[in-house]
Design a protein around this motif. Sequence first.
Motif, PDB file in Angstrom:
ATOM      1  N   ARG A 164      12.627 -24.701  21.596  1.00  0.00           N
ATOM      2  CA  ARG A 164      12.577 -24.563  23.066  1.00  0.00           C
ATOM      3  C   ARG A 164      13.223 -23.262  23.520  1.00  0.00           C
ATOM      4  O   ARG A 164      12.676 -22.533  24.346  1.00  0.00           O
ATOM      5  N   GLU A 165      14.401 -22.965  22.963  1.00  0.00           N
ATOM      6  CA  GLU A 165      15.114 -21.749  23.360  1.00  0.00           C
ATOM      7  C   GLU A 165      14.282 -20.505  23.048  1.00  0.00           C
ATOM      8  O   GLU A 165      14.199 -19.572  23.861  1.00  0.00           O
ATOM      9  N   ALA A 166      13.631 -20.496  21.890  1.00  0.00           N
ATOM     10  CA  ALA A 166      12.804 -19.338  21.497  1.00  0.00           C
ATOM     11  C   ALA A 166      11.638 -19.155  22.470  1.00  0.00           C
ATOM     12  O   ALA A 166      11.302 -18.026  22.855  1.00  0.00           O
ATOM     13  N   GLN A 167      11.045 -20.281  22.892  1.00  0.00           N
ATOM     14  CA  GLN A 167       9.928 -20.199  23.847  1.00  0.00           C
ATOM     15  C   GLN A 167      10.424 -19.724  25.209  1.00  0.00           C
ATOM     16  O   GLN A 167       9.803 -18.874  25.852  1.00  0.00           O
ATOM     17  N   GLU A 168      11.573 -20.264  25.643  1.00  0.00           N
ATOM     18  CA  GLU A 168      12.129 -19.878  26.953  1.00  0.00           C
ATOM     19  C   GLU A 168      12.490 -18.391  26.986  1.00  0.00           C
ATOM     20  O   GLU A 168      12.386 -17.741  28.020  1.00  0.00           O
ATOM     21  N   ARG A 169      12.918 -17.856  25.854  1.00  0.00           N
ATOM     22  CA  ARG A 169      13.284 -16.440  25.798  1.00  0.00           C
ATOM     23  C   ARG A 169      12.055 -15.530  25.685  1.00  0.00           C
ATOM     24  O   ARG A 169      12.187 -14.312  25.687  1.00  0.00           O
ATOM     25  N   GLY A 170      10.881 -16.159  25.514  1.00  0.00           N
ATOM     26  CA  GLY A 170       9.636 -15.389  25.566  1.00  0.00           C
ATOM     27  C   GLY A 170       9.313 -14.586  24.311  1.00  0.00           C
ATOM     28  O   GLY A 170       8.589 -13.591  24.367  1.00  0.00           O
ATOM     29  N   PHE A 171       9.854 -15.010  23.165  1.00  0.00           N
ATOM     30  CA  PHE A 171       9.527 -14.285  21.932  1.00  0.00           C
ATOM     31  C   PHE A 171       8.091 -14.586  21.505  1.00  0.00           C
ATOM     32  O   PHE A 171       7.537 -15.629  21.834  1.00  0.00           O
ATOM     33  N   SER A 172       7.536 -13.657  20.747  1.00  0.00           N
ATOM     34  CA  SER A 172       6.265 -13.919  20.071  1.00  0.00           C
ATOM     35  C   SER A 172       6.645 -14.611  18.751  1.00  0.00           C
ATOM     36  O   SER A 172       7.327 -14.030  17.906  1.00  0.00           O
ATOM     37  N   ILE A 173       6.244 -15.884  18.605  1.00  0.00           N
ATOM     38  CA  ILE A 173       6.786 -16.719  17.515  1.00  0.00           C
ATOM     39  C   ILE A 173       5.752 -16.993  16.434  1.00  0.00           C
ATOM     40  O   ILE A 173       4.608 -17.367  16.723  1.00  0.00           O
ATOM     41  N   PHE A 174       6.172 -16.823  15.184  1.00  0.00           N
ATOM     42  CA  PHE A 174       5.383 -17.290  14.036  1.00  0.00           C
ATOM     43  C   PHE A 174       6.235 -18.264  13.243  1.00  0.00           C
ATOM     44  O   PHE A 174       7.401 -17.980  12.947  1.00  0.00           O
ATOM     45  N   ASP A 175       5.652 -19.416  12.947  1.00  0.00           N
ATOM     46  CA  ASP A 175       6.411 -20.487  12.315  1.00  0.00           C
ATOM     47  C   ASP A 175       6.126 -20.519  10.819  1.00  0.00           C
ATOM     48  O   ASP A 175       5.026 -20.849  10.396  1.00  0.00           O
ATOM     49  N   ALA A 176       7.138 -20.148  10.016  1.00  0.00           N
ATOM     50  CA  ALA A 176       6.970 -20.159   8.555  1.00  0.00           C
ATOM     51  C   ALA A 176       7.520 -21.447   7.931  1.00  0.00           C
ATOM     52  O   ALA A 176       7.689 -21.533   6.715  1.00  0.00           O
ATOM     53  N   THR A 177       7.782 -22.460   8.782  1.00  0.00           N
ATOM     54  CA  THR A 177       8.240 -23.749   8.241  1.00  0.00           C
ATOM     55  C   THR A 177       7.265 -24.236   7.179  1.00  0.00           C
ATOM     56  O   THR A 177       6.049 -24.228   7.401  1.00  0.00           O
ATOM     57  N   CYS A 178       7.790 -24.658   6.031  1.00  0.00           N
ATOM     58  CA  CYS A 178       6.914 -25.183   4.981  1.00  0.00           C
ATOM     59  C   CYS A 178       6.120 -26.366   5.535  1.00  0.00           C
ATOM     60  O   CYS A 178       6.701 -27.266   6.152  1.00  0.00           O
ATOM     61  N   PRO A 179       4.802 -26.402   5.325  1.00  0.00           N
ATOM     62  CA  PRO A 179       3.994 -27.518   5.831  1.00  0.00           C
ATOM     63  C   PRO A 179       4.478 -28.893   5.358  1.00  0.00           C
ATOM     64  O   PRO A 179       4.268 -29.889   6.040  1.00  0.00           O
ATOM     65  N   LEU A 180       5.158 -28.954   4.212  1.00  0.00           N
ATOM     66  CA  LEU A 180       5.661 -30.245   3.727  1.00  0.00           C
ATOM     67  C   LEU A 180       6.902 -30.678   4.509  1.00  0.00           C
ATOM     68  O   LEU A 180       7.189 -31.868   4.628  1.00  0.00           O
ATOM     69  N   VAL A 181       7.640 -29.707   5.065  1.00  0.00           N
ATOM     70  CA  VAL A 181       8.756 -30.020   5.960  1.00  0.00           C
ATOM     71  C   VAL A 181       8.193 -30.421   7.328  1.00  0.00           C
ATOM     72  O   VAL A 181       8.645 -31.393   7.944  1.00  0.00           O
ATOM     73  N   THR A 182       7.174 -29.688   7.779  1.00  0.00           N
ATOM     74  CA  THR A 182       6.517 -30.026   9.052  1.00  0.00           C
ATOM     75  C   THR A 182       5.994 -31.458   9.022  1.00  0.00           C
ATOM     76  O   THR A 182       6.091 -32.185  10.017  1.00  0.00           O
ATOM     77  N   LYS A 183       5.455 -31.870   7.868  1.00  0.00           N
ATOM     78  CA  LYS A 183       4.943 -33.246   7.713  1.00  0.00           C
ATOM     79  C   LYS A 183       6.049 -34.268   8.018  1.00  0.00           C
ATOM     80  O   LYS A 183       5.816 -35.272   8.687  1.00  0.00           O
ATOM     81  N   VAL A 184       7.271 -33.983   7.554  1.00  0.00           N
ATOM     82  CA  VAL A 184       8.408 -34.876   7.826  1.00  0.00           C
ATOM     83  C   VAL A 184       8.719 -34.874   9.329  1.00  0.00           C
ATOM     84  O   VAL A 184       8.935 -35.931   9.929  1.00  0.00           O
ATOM     85  N   HIS A 185       8.697 -33.684   9.949  1.00  0.00           N
ATOM     86  CA  HIS A 185       8.962 -33.579  11.394  1.00  0.00           C
ATOM     87  C   HIS A 185       7.945 -34.390  12.200  1.00  0.00           C
ATOM     88  O   HIS A 185       8.302 -35.076  13.162  1.00  0.00           O
ATOM     89  N   VAL A 186       6.684 -34.293  11.800  1.00  0.00           N
ATOM     90  CA  VAL A 186       5.601 -35.006  12.503  1.00  0.00           C
ATOM     91  C   VAL A 186       5.800 -36.520  12.373  1.00  0.00           C
ATOM     92  O   VAL A 186       5.650 -37.275  13.341  1.00  0.00           O
ATOM     93  N   GLU A 187       6.164 -36.953  11.172  1.00  0.00           N
ATOM     94  CA  GLU A 187       6.422 -38.376  10.907  1.00  0.00           C
ATOM     95  C   GLU A 187       7.574 -38.895  11.787  1.00  0.00           C
ATOM     96  O   GLU A 187       7.486 -39.973  12.384  1.00  0.00           O
ATOM     97  N   VAL A 188       8.644 -38.087  11.884  1.00  0.00           N
ATOM     98  CA  VAL A 188       9.794 -38.475  12.710  1.00  0.00           C
ATOM     99  C   VAL A 188       9.369 -38.614  14.178  1.00  0.00           C
ATOM    100  O   VAL A 188       9.698 -39.609  14.845  1.00  0.00           O
TER     101      VAL A 188
END
Length: 308
Positions: free
Chosen positions: A84-108
């Motif tokens: 949220r903070e990164a979006q509010e600050r207006g950065f151009s964001i690329f997410d290098a989170t490992c897709p297998l970690v993202t899978k855990v985030h989505v499940e949560v």
Amino acid sequence: MLDEVLLAEPRGFCAGVDRAIEIVERAIAKFGAPIYVRHEIVHNTYVVNDLKAKGAIFIEDLAEVPPGATLVFSAHGVSQAVRREAQERGFSIFDATCPLVTKVHVEVAKLHKEGYDFIMIGHKGHPEVEGTMGQLTEGIYLVEDVADVARVQPVQTDKLAVVTQTTLSVDDAAEILAAVKRRFPSVREPKQQDICYATQNRQDAVKVLAPQVDVLIVVGSPTSSNSNRLRELGERLGASAYMVDQPEDLKPEWLDGKRRVGLTAGASAPEILVTQVIARLKALGAVSVRKMDGVEETVQFPLPKGLK
């Protein structure tokens, strides 16, 4: 007398690490230096220094990033607050989170909507654990070992799910999970275990390798969770086991009276370091290098839109 080096297979980079490094390199090529990266992109000194030389700046606090800059999230993932903070600050964001970690985030996120609270098996303070626990503001409890399971006090236990850091020891995680299930018999487990394929494969390779060698060398940085687990596993299986961040860390006395050396590398350690460690072992007397048979990994993850 040092004779043979046995190379674990697979070892070194996994698909998530490959992808994360490529995201930073492509962002630098496309948008020019500097590119800001929140936290070390992966836990390896060589990789981080190489990317710094190419124009990456590694930061922990988003306040260090100038407005309008390009920001990359590391492979370990970030909390919702950081996102949220990164979006509010207006950065151009690329997410290098490992897709297998993202899978855990989505499940949560999905199970939280269904009213679940969580027990997370992981190491306190590790950025992946902070990122996963930071998907929620409450209702997620960390356990690091079996003793923690006895102490944890969830607010409610009717709907309880378990998630795991992706880079743990497979055996340790299984033991802790068994304790969770004994205490909370109706706990919900992930459909597929959270520990990633690469962590599992590298640990399986060490299980085959360790009984055949007198000493095990793991190439990896001290901050790398999965590399530390490989060294511990080698030790548990009866080998003298050491971790080296660079070839110079290898001490000749480790090899005194040893005939056969096993060599592996954590998922964030580049093959160039393995090659340099082999050269050092040859300089110290090793005659031959033999590669073990092992699982061939073919996993690949797509790059984010805008960098393809």
